[in-house]
Design a protein around this motif. Structure first.
Motif, PDB file in Angstrom:
ATOM      1  N   ARG A 302      26.492  36.749  41.437  1.00 45.91           N
ATOM      2  CA  ARG A 302      26.847  35.592  40.611  1.00 45.91           C
ATOM      3  C   ARG A 302      28.228  35.057  40.965  1.00 45.91           C
ATOM      4  N   SER A 306      28.954  31.178  42.550  1.00 45.64           N
ATOM      5  CA  SER A 306      29.591  30.193  41.673  1.00 45.64           C
ATOM      6  C   SER A 306      31.046  29.895  42.002  1.00 45.64           C
ATOM      7  N   SER A 307      31.702  30.710  42.823  1.00 46.04           N
ATOM      8  CA  SER A 307      33.139  30.519  43.007  1.00 46.04           C
ATOM      9  C   SER A 307      33.607  31.170  44.310  1.00 46.04           C
ATOM     10  N   ASP A 309      34.406  29.977  47.241  1.00 44.24           N
ATOM     11  CA  ASP A 309      33.548  29.614  48.366  1.00 44.24           C
ATOM     12  C   ASP A 309      34.323  29.218  49.612  1.00 44.24           C
TER      13      ASP A 309
END
Length: 398
Positions: A302, A306-307, A309
């Motif tokens: 997750r 979501s982060s 990147d």
């Protein structure tokens, strides 16, 4: 029965698929070792009715090439394979030894798989399993040598944490193999004399002169030589450079993140991702004096989806037994690290994920295997995967 981290595992309960074969005995010559602490044998269940019909049996307490009498411990007529124990050895391997522990053997404690095997041959068997999994699942022919690790006494007295079962009479015991049955045990020979049972509270462990806060009931390698040898293997494989950006995934209490942060220095950046909140809190404490090292609490899949990147230079991947799996591998590849150090406690999961990395343009460069769990079938690997292809920066070639 427990895994390397001391967590009890229960066998799957399956509906019966025909008449039971439990208790039936067969004489056979044992085939190759297989993943899971057993060897492969083939028997003819009904020589009169079907003389050509064979059934695969996964047999414990034996060595490839031995002639044994095996007894079926699990299996029905409708199962694809059966399980069994070698209850009589008719022709022994030269590598067979008397088990040092009186609780090892058919129907006894399920904690050790290979106490009947000479220690050097144990390591050969583990190497064969790693090679076979990489060949079958990743289509790679890789030489493997399982290395001894300082901290045990000829394969004994290495386990620093042991979880016993309390008995009504005040004694203690261990689980039988693939069973909830308890075998009374006075002294576990793979346990150190000062071994602890998992318990709440904070412990402090020292690795290469660095101190780490660890939950007393949380994950920490149980072989005393493991943390140092794994850190050294990861650093040797990755060769981190000052200023590089690093992700430490499934970071635990920050063991790898700590040494990687020191290697990349304050011009670099290290992010540790850990799903267990208590372990993540310990990681923050263990990295607190290195402000360029941060900790994110959350499941790796997750967090990566979501982060964070932006591209990174290096990744350490130390997943649980089931491995990283395809979505995590794809998210790592999307960040284009020049190298990934994969620390694996399960050779099948490692081989599967190596194949996934190959799809993303990463090649297995080196593999080291360590005997962190002597007398058992478990083995720890550190694999180095490097980026190949046209998007590999020229400065990264060496």
């Amino acid at each position: 029965m427990t895994g390397p981290a001391g967590r009890p595992r229960r066998p799957r309960q399956r509906a019966a698929r025909g008449a039971s074969r439990v208790g039936q005995r067969f004489e056979t010559v044992v085939g190759p070792v297989a993943h899971g602490g057993h060897c492969v044998a083939r028997v003819v269940p009904d020589p009169e009715g079907d003389p050509d019909g064979t059934r695969v049996v996964f047999v414990r307490h034996t060595i490839p090439g031995e002639r044994v009498v095996l007894e079926i411990t699990e299996g029905t007529d409708g199962d694809r394979f059966w399980r069994g124990d070698a209850v009589q050895v008719l022709e022994a391997s030269p590598d067979r030894v008397e088990p040092p522990c009186p609780y090892a053997g058919p129907g006894r404690c399920g904690g050790c798989d290979f106490q009947h095997v000479a220690l050097t041959r144990q390591r050969d068997l583990k190497a064969a399993v790693v090679r076979e999994q990489l060949s079958r699942l990743a289509h790679l022919d890789v030489p493997v040598e399982v290395e001894a690790v300082p901290g045990d006494d000829h394969g004994l007295r290495w386990r620093t944490r042991v979880q016993y079962v309390d008995l009504p009479d005040g004694g203690r015991g261990m689980r039988a193999h693939r069973s909830r049955a308890v075998i009374p045990v006075e002294d576990c020979l793979i346990a150190r004399p000062d071994a602890r049972e998992p318990a709440p509270g904070t412990l402090h462990e020292t690795v290469l002169d660095r101190e780490f806060a660890v939950a007393g009931d949380g994950f920490w390698q149980v072989h005393p030589g493991a943390p140092r040898v794994l850190v050294e293997a990861v650093l040797s494989a990755l060769r981190p450079r000052p200023g590089e950006r690093v992700m430490d995934l499934y970071a635990g209490v920050g063991l790898f993140a700590r040494f990687l942060a020191e290697a990349v220095g304050e011009t670099g950046r290290v992010l540790a991702v850990e799903g267990d909140p208590a372990a993540a809190d310990h990681a923050r404490a263990n990295l607190g004096d290195l402000p360029w090292a941060g900790v994110e609490t959350g499941s790796v899949d997750r967090v990566l989806a979501s982060s964070y990147d932006e591209p990174v230079d290096l990744v350490v991947l130390d997943p649980p037994r089931e491995g990283a799996r395809r979505p995590v591998v794809e998210q790592i590849a999307a960040r284009a690290p020049r190298a990934v150090a994969y620390v694996a406690c399960d050779p099948a999961a490692l081989a599967r994920d190596v194949a996934y990395f190959a799809e993303q343009g990463y090649v297995l460069r080196t593999l080291r295997a360590f005997d962190l769990f002597p007398m058992t079938h478990h083995v720890e690997c550190v694999a180095l995967l490097e980026k190949t292809g046209p998007d590999l920066r020229r400065s990264d070639l060496r």
